[in-house]
Design a protein around this motif. Structure first.
Motif: not given
Length: 301
Positions: A45-47, A112-116, A122-123
């Motif tokens: 994933n990329q933040c 769900q993954l976007s929340r984890e 904190n992004v």
């Protein structure tokens, strides 16, 4: 006579129970595993660098649109706005060999993954790549059309190696050549087995024709350079990915490392089979005891 018949019934029951537990149930469990978990494996994933509440609410809306559309299509792109006219442009794409149900199941994992993911910074994530699908978004405007795709987003090479001068590299190069030809004929997707290799490649939907071919060629070259004689490898560029796995003889002395790792699909360990057989036998014994007790009471009547 009655006791012999009873024993025969018990033996028949035990055999059928063992076959059911060892053959039928593991088959269904394996099929369920492939559909429900294997495609959901997180690759990378990329933040993002944005943390505003507006972007969180827009991302939630974007994922809702994705999930709704994933029951109909394996690819979707859209732009969502809020009341302040802030916009997010997003895209999801499922692997072409997935069914619609598998695509929907894969895309449903994004909220769900976007929340984890990225929580330590904190992004929120700007790209989530699962084995069976990916989602990405760009804030405040439409995405910029990519070229053939040369930026490396993720690379992974297997820890086990094959000895040099064993014919492995020649076979892998031939498999990659067949893969590149297959991508052209498969309209941006190809999965095949070539001798002892399983290879796969896919392009983003917005890459067509020569751009797709060029992207896959770039990924293959990077894979050759980075992974060398590793038994497996995955290269994800911004416009495509290439994956390979070598299924050589597990007893081959040319393969270094302690052992091959099971990929979690298929294959049943001796410990698991022993547990399943034990459970079947115990169940059969309990039922036979119950039947014997019932028969004895009936005879007493």
């Amino acid at each position: 006579m009655g006791g012999s018949l009873f024993k025969n019934h018990c033996v028949t029951f035990l055999i059928s129970s063992i076959l059911h537990f060892v053959i039928i149930l593991p088959y269904h469990a394996q099929s369920s595993l492939i559909i429900s978990s294997h495609n959901h494996k997180l690759i990378y994933n990329q933040c993002s660098n944005k943390t505003s509440p507006n972007h969180l609410s827009l991302l939630a809306k974007l994922f809702q649109d994705f999930i709704s559309q994933s029951s109909k299509s394996k690819f979707f792109e859209t732009i969502v706005y809020d009341n302040d006219k802030t916009a997010i442009s997003g895209t999801y794409q499922c692997r072409k060999d997935l069914t619609t149900d598998e695509c929907h199941s894969c895309v449903s994992k994004f909220p769900q993954l976007s929340r984890e993911l990225c929580s330590d910074n904190n992004v929120i994530p700007s790209r989530i790549q699962l084995l069976g699908c990916y989602a990405r978004y760009v804030e405040d405007g439409p995405e910029i059309e990519n070229g053939p795709g040369i930026q490396i987003l993720h690379k992974s090479c297997g820890e086990y190696k094959v000895a040099m001068n064993s014919g492995f590299e020649e076979m892998k190069s031939a498999a990659f050549s067949a893969l590149e030809s297959g991508v052209w004929g498969g309209k941006g997707f190809c999965e095949m087995k070539y001798e002892s290799f399983r290879v796969m490649a896919e392009c983003a939907v917005n890459l067509r024709g020569c751009d797709c071919g060029e992207c896959v060629n770039n990924a293959v070259q990077i894979c050759e350079e980075e992974c060398g004689n590793s038994v497996s490898g995955d290269i994800y560029l911004d416009g495509c990915f290439v994956s390979y796995e070598y299924y050589g003889d597990r007893g081959n002395n040319n393969i270094g490392g302690p052992s091959f790792k099971d990929n979690g699909i298929g294959g049943r360990t001796p410990k698991l089979v022993a547990i399943v057989i034990g459970a079947a036998i115990i169940s059969g014994v309990i039922l036979c005891v119950f039947i014997r007790s019932f028969r004895k009471k009936r005879d007493d009547w």
